[in-house]
Scaffold this active site. Structure first.
Site, PDB file in Angstrom:
ATOM      1  N   ARG A   1      40.923  42.251  69.361  1.00 32.25           N
ATOM      2  CA  ARG A   1      41.408  42.668  70.678  1.00 32.25           C
ATOM      3  C   ARG A   1      42.927  42.781  70.604  1.00 32.25           C
ATOM      4  O   ARG A   1      43.587  41.976  69.944  1.00 32.25           O
ATOM      5  CB  ARG A   1      41.016  41.662  71.756  1.00 32.25           C
ATOM      6  CG  ARG A   1      41.408  42.168  73.135  1.00 32.25           C
ATOM      7  CD  ARG A   1      40.991  41.244  74.260  1.00 32.25           C
ATOM      8  NE  ARG A   1      41.434  41.823  75.527  1.00 32.25           N
ATOM      9  CZ  ARG A   1      41.784  41.126  76.584  1.00 32.25           C
ATOM     10  NH1 ARG A   1      41.725  39.807  76.553  1.00 32.25           N
ATOM     11  NH2 ARG A   1      42.182  41.729  77.675  1.00 32.25           N
ATOM     12  N   HIS A   2      43.475  43.765  71.286  1.00 34.41           N
ATOM     13  CA  HIS A   2      44.924  43.971  71.306  1.00 34.41           C
ATOM     14  C   HIS A   2      45.657  42.726  71.807  1.00 34.41           C
ATOM     15  O   HIS A   2      45.093  41.884  72.504  1.00 34.41           O
ATOM     16  CB  HIS A   2      45.288  45.171  72.176  1.00 34.41           C
ATOM     17  CG  HIS A   2      44.900  44.989  73.618  1.00 34.41           C
ATOM     18  ND1 HIS A   2      45.634  44.218  74.503  1.00 34.41           N
ATOM     19  CD2 HIS A   2      43.840  45.468  74.312  1.00 34.41           C
ATOM     20  CE1 HIS A   2      45.050  44.238  75.681  1.00 34.41           C
ATOM     21  NE2 HIS A   2      43.953  44.994  75.591  1.00 34.41           N
TER      22      HIS A   2
ATOM     23  N   ASN B   1      47.984  41.860  81.436  1.00 34.08           N
ATOM     24  CA  ASN B   1      47.082  40.767  81.050  1.00 34.08           C
ATOM     25  C   ASN B   1      47.587  39.448  81.613  1.00 34.08           C
ATOM     26  O   ASN B   1      46.825  38.664  82.180  1.00 34.08           O
ATOM     27  CB  ASN B   1      46.987  40.613  79.525  1.00 34.08           C
ATOM     28  CG  ASN B   1      46.218  41.700  78.839  1.00 34.08           C
ATOM     29  OD1 ASN B   1      46.651  42.203  77.818  1.00 34.08           O
ATOM     30  ND2 ASN B   1      45.065  42.066  79.353  1.00 34.08           N
TER      31      ASN B   1
ATOM     32  N   GLN C   1      43.515  46.637  83.490  1.00 28.29           N
ATOM     33  CA  GLN C   1      44.237  47.741  82.855  1.00 28.29           C
ATOM     34  C   GLN C   1      43.389  48.988  82.700  1.00 28.29           C
ATOM     35  O   GLN C   1      43.806  50.074  83.046  1.00 28.29           O
ATOM     36  CB  GLN C   1      44.767  47.301  81.478  1.00 28.29           C
ATOM     37  CG  GLN C   1      45.856  46.282  81.611  1.00 28.29           C
ATOM     38  CD  GLN C   1      46.308  45.744  80.278  1.00 28.29           C
ATOM     39  OE1 GLN C   1      47.424  45.977  79.906  1.00 28.29           O
ATOM     40  NE2 GLN C   1      45.459  45.018  79.596  1.00 28.29           N
TER      41      GLN C   1
ATOM     42  N   ARG D   1      48.683  49.668  73.758  1.00 32.38           N
ATOM     43  CA  ARG D   1      48.571  48.239  73.448  1.00 32.38           C
ATOM     44  C   ARG D   1      47.735  47.984  72.204  1.00 32.38           C
ATOM     45  O   ARG D   1      48.051  47.102  71.409  1.00 32.38           O
ATOM     46  CB  ARG D   1      48.048  47.463  74.656  1.00 32.38           C
ATOM     47  CG  ARG D   1      46.707  47.913  75.195  1.00 32.38           C
ATOM     48  CD  ARG D   1      46.467  47.324  76.584  1.00 32.38           C
ATOM     49  NE  ARG D   1      45.183  47.659  77.163  1.00 32.38           N
ATOM     50  CZ  ARG D   1      44.937  48.718  77.919  1.00 32.38           C
ATOM     51  NH1 ARG D   1      45.909  49.585  78.184  1.00 32.38           N
ATOM     52  NH2 ARG D   1      43.741  48.920  78.438  1.00 32.38           N
TER      53      ARG D   1
ATOM     54  N   GLU E   1      39.736  51.981  75.942  1.00 31.65           N
ATOM     55  CA  GLU E   1      39.192  51.103  76.965  1.00 31.65           C
ATOM     56  C   GLU E   1      38.418  51.888  78.017  1.00 31.65           C
ATOM     57  O   GLU E   1      38.636  53.086  78.214  1.00 31.65           O
ATOM     58  CB  GLU E   1      40.334  50.308  77.613  1.00 31.65           C
ATOM     59  CG  GLU E   1      39.914  49.305  78.671  1.00 31.65           C
ATOM     60  CD  GLU E   1      38.966  48.221  78.177  1.00 31.65           C
ATOM     61  OE1 GLU E   1      37.805  48.556  77.840  1.00 31.65           O
ATOM     62  OE2 GLU E   1      39.354  47.040  78.145  1.00 31.65           O
TER      63      GLU E   1
END
Length: 189
Positions: free
Chosen positions: A8-9, A15, A21, A58, A82
């Site tokens: 995961r970024h 966040n 997001q 990201r 995403e």
């Protein structure tokens, strides 16, 4: 055996604030950059053949920072962008819960279509890189879609809170995908 290490970024300001997001293209914050560096320091280039990333800032920046250390072939795939959460993007959890308590956000990408997109991407990766080891930098909903699909809903979407820069590993063996581990963050301490 094809192995995919899902990362995961790193963290963004949204966040940290708890804002949703989705496809809103928010960059990493300083903590997110440090998390990406920790991933790069933890991973060994000799263990992987290629690094794939979502094109969103990201994830792509997380992948670039990791790849500064690993120097792997780098590929962007929109399949792993995403999920679009429509009118809920940019809202805090409290705002989302009060405005859309059923999580039926107007204009969002439907879950079934999203899961199909992500799993089609996984199939493409397996077809293009059979018996290889792949690093894949993506997003919480993307990784949870994979985990949820492969575990038949035992973990993943709605059940697993993935931390920023966590590592999950899946492999394709005996003609099926299997989850080896998920949400690992020991490399971040």
């Amino acid at each position: 055996m094809t192995t995919i290490c899902l990362i995961r970024h790193g963290e963004t300001d949204w966040n940290a604030l708890g804002k949703l997001q989705g496809k809103t293209d928010i960059p990493l914050n300083n903590k997110g950059i440090q998390q990406a560096q920790a991933c790069g320091d933890f991973l060994n280039a000799a263990d992987y053949d290629v690094l794939i990333s979502s094109p969103l800032k990201r994830a792509k920046r997380t992948a670039e920072i990791i790849n500064d250390r690993l120097n792997l072939p780098f590929v962007e795939m929109t399949d792993f962008a995403e999920r679009f959460f429509g009118d809920a993007e940019g809202l805090l959890l409290e705002e989302r819960m009060s405005t859309y308590p059923d999580k039926d956000y107007p204009n969002q990408e439907m879950r079934e279509a999203f899961n199909t997109r992500v799993m089609t991407g996984l199939h493409k990766v397996h077809q293009k890189y059979p018996d290889k080891s792949i690093l894949l930098v993506a997003h919480g909903a993307v990784i949870n879609a994979v985990l949820g699909t492969l575990s038949n809903g035992e973990i993943g979407s709605g059940k697993t809170k993935l931390l920023n820069a966590c590592i999950s590993t899946i492999c394709f063996q005996e003609e099926q995908w299997k989850i080896n581990e998920y949400n690992q963050v020991g490399h971040l301490t």
